[in-house]
Design a protein around this motif. Structure first.
Motif, PDB file in Angstrom:
ATOM      1  N   ARG A  73      31.904  -8.397  29.935  1.00 45.11           N
ATOM      2  CA  ARG A  73      31.994  -8.345  28.475  1.00 45.11           C
ATOM      3  C   ARG A  73      31.368  -7.088  27.904  1.00 45.11           C
ATOM      4  NH1 ARG A  73      28.924 -12.099  26.306  1.00 45.11           N
ATOM      5  NH2 ARG A  73      28.149 -12.818  28.287  1.00 45.11           N
ATOM      6  N   TRP A  74      30.257  -6.674  28.472  1.00 47.73           N
ATOM      7  CA  TRP A  74      29.549  -5.525  27.942  1.00 47.73           C
ATOM      8  C   TRP A  74      30.215  -4.207  28.310  1.00 47.73           C
ATOM      9  CZ3 TRP A  74      24.137  -7.379  29.946  1.00 47.73           C
ATOM     10  CH2 TRP A  74      23.745  -8.520  29.230  1.00 47.73           C
ATOM     11  N   SER A  75      31.086  -4.202  29.294  1.00 45.51           N
ATOM     12  CA  SER A  75      31.682  -2.950  29.749  1.00 45.51           C
ATOM     13  C   SER A  75      32.800  -2.454  28.840  1.00 45.51           C
ATOM     14  CB  SER A  75      32.224  -3.106  31.171  1.00 45.51           C
ATOM     15  OG  SER A  75      33.319  -4.000  31.183  1.00 45.51           O
ATOM     16  N   VAL A  76      33.340  -3.312  28.002  1.00 46.72           N
ATOM     17  CA  VAL A  76      34.430  -2.926  27.111  1.00 46.72           C
ATOM     18  C   VAL A  76      33.849  -2.609  25.745  1.00 46.72           C
ATOM     19  CG1 VAL A  76      36.582  -3.682  26.056  1.00 46.72           C
ATOM     20  CG2 VAL A  76      36.025  -4.398  28.377  1.00 46.72           C
ATOM     21  N   LYS A  77      34.262  -1.475  25.206  1.00 49.67           N
ATOM     22  CA  LYS A  77      33.759  -1.049  23.899  1.00 49.67           C
ATOM     23  C   LYS A  77      34.132  -2.061  22.830  1.00 49.67           C
ATOM     24  CE  LYS A  77      34.349   3.726  25.169  1.00 49.67           C
ATOM     25  NZ  LYS A  77      35.353   4.744  25.216  1.00 49.67           N
ATOM     26  N   GLU A  78      33.200  -2.317  21.957  1.00 53.22           N
ATOM     27  CA  GLU A  78      33.403  -3.279  20.867  1.00 53.22           C
ATOM     28  C   GLU A  78      34.569  -2.825  19.988  1.00 53.22           C
ATOM     29  OE1 GLU A  78      32.635  -6.783  19.133  1.00 53.22           O
ATOM     30  OE2 GLU A  78      31.413  -5.975  20.754  1.00 53.22           O
ATOM     31  N   GLY A  79      35.480  -3.733  19.698  1.00 55.62           N
ATOM     32  CA  GLY A  79      36.608  -3.442  18.825  1.00 55.62           C
ATOM     33  C   GLY A  79      37.775  -2.748  19.506  1.00 55.62           C
ATOM     34  N   SER A  80      37.643  -2.408  20.785  1.00 53.32           N
ATOM     35  CA  SER A  80      38.730  -1.687  21.446  1.00 53.32           C
ATOM     36  C   SER A  80      39.676  -2.597  22.221  1.00 53.32           C
ATOM     37  CB  SER A  80      38.147  -0.643  22.414  1.00 53.32           C
ATOM     38  OG  SER A  80      37.488  -1.291  23.492  1.00 53.32           O
ATOM     39  N   VAL A  81      39.424  -3.889  22.208  1.00 47.64           N
ATOM     40  CA  VAL A  81      40.269  -4.818  22.954  1.00 47.64           C
ATOM     41  C   VAL A  81      41.327  -5.388  22.016  1.00 47.64           C
ATOM     42  CG1 VAL A  81      40.301  -6.943  24.304  1.00 47.64           C
ATOM     43  CG2 VAL A  81      38.367  -5.384  24.487  1.00 47.64           C
ATOM     44  N   PRO A  82      42.618  -5.215  22.355  1.00 52.15           N
ATOM     45  CA  PRO A  82      43.669  -5.781  21.502  1.00 52.15           C
ATOM     46  C   PRO A  82      43.691  -7.307  21.621  1.00 52.15           C
ATOM     47  CG  PRO A  82      44.619  -4.670  23.404  1.00 52.15           C
ATOM     48  CD  PRO A  82      43.146  -4.469  23.475  1.00 52.15           C
ATOM     49  N   GLU A  83      44.565  -7.918  20.868  1.00 51.87           N
ATOM     50  CA  GLU A  83      44.721  -9.374  20.913  1.00 51.87           C
ATOM     51  C   GLU A  83      44.994  -9.804  22.351  1.00 51.87           C
ATOM     52  OE1 GLU A  83      44.429 -11.665  18.383  1.00 51.87           O
ATOM     53  OE2 GLU A  83      43.650  -9.951  17.280  1.00 51.87           O
ATOM     54  N   PRO A  84      44.618 -11.032  22.718  1.00 54.08           N
ATOM     55  CA  PRO A  84      44.882 -11.505  24.080  1.00 54.08           C
ATOM     56  C   PRO A  84      46.371 -11.433  24.418  1.00 54.08           C
ATOM     57  CG  PRO A  84      43.464 -13.045  22.910  1.00 54.08           C
ATOM     58  CD  PRO A  84      43.920 -12.021  21.915  1.00 54.08           C
ATOM     59  N   ALA A  85      46.664 -11.048  25.653  1.00 50.42           N
ATOM     60  CA  ALA A  85      48.059 -10.879  26.074  1.00 50.42           C
ATOM     61  C   ALA A  85      48.735 -12.210  26.376  1.00 50.42           C
ATOM     62  CB  ALA A  85      48.116  -9.976  27.298  1.00 50.42           C
ATOM     63  N   GLY A  86      48.001 -13.163  26.883  1.00 49.02           N
ATOM     64  CA  GLY A  86      48.582 -14.428  27.322  1.00 49.02           C
ATOM     65  C   GLY A  86      49.326 -15.218  26.269  1.00 49.02           C
ATOM     66  N   PRO A  87      48.784 -15.372  25.037  1.00 48.35           N
ATOM     67  CA  PRO A  87      49.466 -16.192  24.042  1.00 48.35           C
ATOM     68  C   PRO A  87      50.855 -15.689  23.638  1.00 48.35           C
ATOM     69  CG  PRO A  87      47.177 -15.941  23.447  1.00 48.35           C
ATOM     70  CD  PRO A  87      47.432 -15.015  24.612  1.00 48.35           C
ATOM     71  N   ALA A  88      51.199 -14.455  23.945  1.00 45.90           N
ATOM     72  CA  ALA A  88      52.524 -13.948  23.584  1.00 45.90           C
ATOM     73  C   ALA A  88      53.636 -14.737  24.265  1.00 45.90           C
ATOM     74  CB  ALA A  88      52.637 -12.468  23.949  1.00 45.90           C
ATOM     75  N   ILE A  89      53.347 -15.348  25.390  1.00 46.25           N
ATOM     76  CA  ILE A  89      54.365 -16.106  26.119  1.00 46.25           C
ATOM     77  C   ILE A  89      54.624 -17.464  25.487  1.00 46.25           C
ATOM     78  CG2 ILE A  89      52.792 -17.156  27.783  1.00 46.25           C
ATOM     79  CD1 ILE A  89      56.253 -15.800  28.600  1.00 46.25           C
TER      80      ILE A  89
END
Length: 179
Positions: A35-51
């Motif tokens: 969790r800490w390795s990804v910059k805050e605010g740089s993660v797009p919406e989760p990919a899974g729910p698109a299906i």
């Protein structure tokens, strides 16, 4: 010892052994590091729910639509597998650049297997389409010739009048590789 922002030191109910040990030693858990390795605010919406919308559409699909929906969802150039393939290739490149050559090689092998899965899914779907089409033709023929279906006239009629033309076959699923 560093305080863990996720829970109080003595609040261990529902905590994993890793979390408890991390709190005692001051070492972050694997989940913390992820969790800490990804910059805050740089993660797009989760990919899974698109299906989810595609799954809902599949539940409402007619039998003749099932194979095409599978192809559109999975192997179509804008489907899940080509996009996942592209993402994982980019991830393998980034791993290589970051100096994780072994992980990059492992991921490249997974990407190769994903390409094989894409091809297997395509051919399985075409076979499924042919099975569905054949089953629909058999059902249609049985309905036309069954006396219980009430399709036989009470008076003699020419044979051409008793046997309606079979419905046209639904179009064969597109080959996404030809687009």
């Amino acid at each position: 010892m560093l305080p863990n922002p996720d829970f109080e030191l003595y609040d261990n109910a529902g905590r994993t052994t890793e979390q408890i040990n991390a709190a005692k030693t001051g070492v972050p858990t694997h989940d913390d590091l992820r969790r800490w390795s990804v910059k805050e605010g740089s993660v797009p919406e989760p990919a899974g729910p698109a299906i989810t919308a595609w799954t809902d559409r599949l539940h409402d699909a007619e039998p003749s639509e099932v194979a095409q929906l599978i192809l559109l969802t999975t192997t179509d150039p804008n489907g899940i597998l080509p996009r996942l393939h592209e993402f994982l290739e980019a991830a393998a490149d980034k791993l290589q650049q970051a100096g994780a050559g072994e992980a990059a090689a492992n991921l490249t092998g997974i990407v190769s297997r994903l390409g094989e899965l894409d091809e297997d899914l395509y051919y399985m779907t075409v076979d499924a389409w042919e099975e569905i089409n054949a089953a629909q033709r058999r059902t249609s023929a049985a309905t036309r010739t069954s006396p219980a279906a009430g399709t036989r006239p009470t008076t003699a009629a020419p044979a051409a009048d008793r046997q309606p033309a079979p419905p046209p076959a639904p179009p064969r699923p597109d080959n996404p590789r030809n687009r």
